[in-house]
Design a protein around this motif. Structure first.
Motif, PDB file in Angstrom:
ATOM      1  N   ALA A  71       0.932  -1.205  -0.144  1.00 53.61           N
ATOM      2  CA  ALA A  71      -0.076   0.106  -0.114  1.00 53.61           C
ATOM      3  C   ALA A  71       0.795   1.277  -0.010  1.00 53.61           C
ATOM      4  N   ASN A  74       2.441   1.577  -3.360  1.00 50.30           N
ATOM      5  CA  ASN A  74       1.441   2.042  -4.480  1.00 50.30           C
ATOM      6  C   ASN A  74       1.013   3.588  -4.296  1.00 50.30           C
ATOM      7  N   SER A  75       0.882   4.073  -3.068  1.00 48.95           N
ATOM      8  CA  SER A  75       0.643   5.369  -2.881  1.00 48.95           C
ATOM      9  C   SER A  75       1.847   6.487  -3.319  1.00 48.95           C
ATOM     10  N   ARG A  76       3.032   5.711  -3.370  1.00 47.06           N
ATOM     11  CA  ARG A  76       3.977   6.497  -3.653  1.00 47.06           C
ATOM     12  C   ARG A  76       4.243   6.693  -5.281  1.00 47.06           C
ATOM     13  N   SER A  78       1.342   6.865  -7.276  1.00 46.53           N
ATOM     14  CA  SER A  78       0.378   7.804  -7.479  1.00 46.53           C
ATOM     15  C   SER A  78       0.634   9.192  -7.383  1.00 46.53           C
TER      16      SER A  78
END
Length: 78
Positions: A71, A74-76, A78
């Motif tokens: 998670a 994945n946030s990095r 975006s």
């Protein structure tokens, strides 16, 4: 260099005798460390757990940490 381990001649050929115990002892230490470090459980509490339950908590915690890492990654992106 080949690693030497004590062996015992059994019905089906050579069987590892002492090497298996050494690996299990190291695995147990790793499980105790992993659970104590992340969950702040005591050594005695962890060893009091039935083996299957200890393995469940170790496996579930490992999955949770992998999900959290994924998670974050994945946030990095975006």
């Amino acid at each position: 260099m080949r690693r030497l381990r004590p062996r015992l001649l059994g019905l089906f050929g050579h069987v590892e005798f002492l090497g298996g115990f050494v690996g299990e002892e190291e695995r147990l230490r790793g499980e105790v460390f992993f659970l104590a470090y992340h969950l702040h459980w005591s050594h005695d509490d962890i060893l009091a757990l039935p083996t299957e339950e200890r393995w469940f908590y170790t496996r579930r915690l490992s999955e949770q940490l992998q999900e959290e890492r994924a998670a974050i990654e994945n946030s990095r992106k975006s």
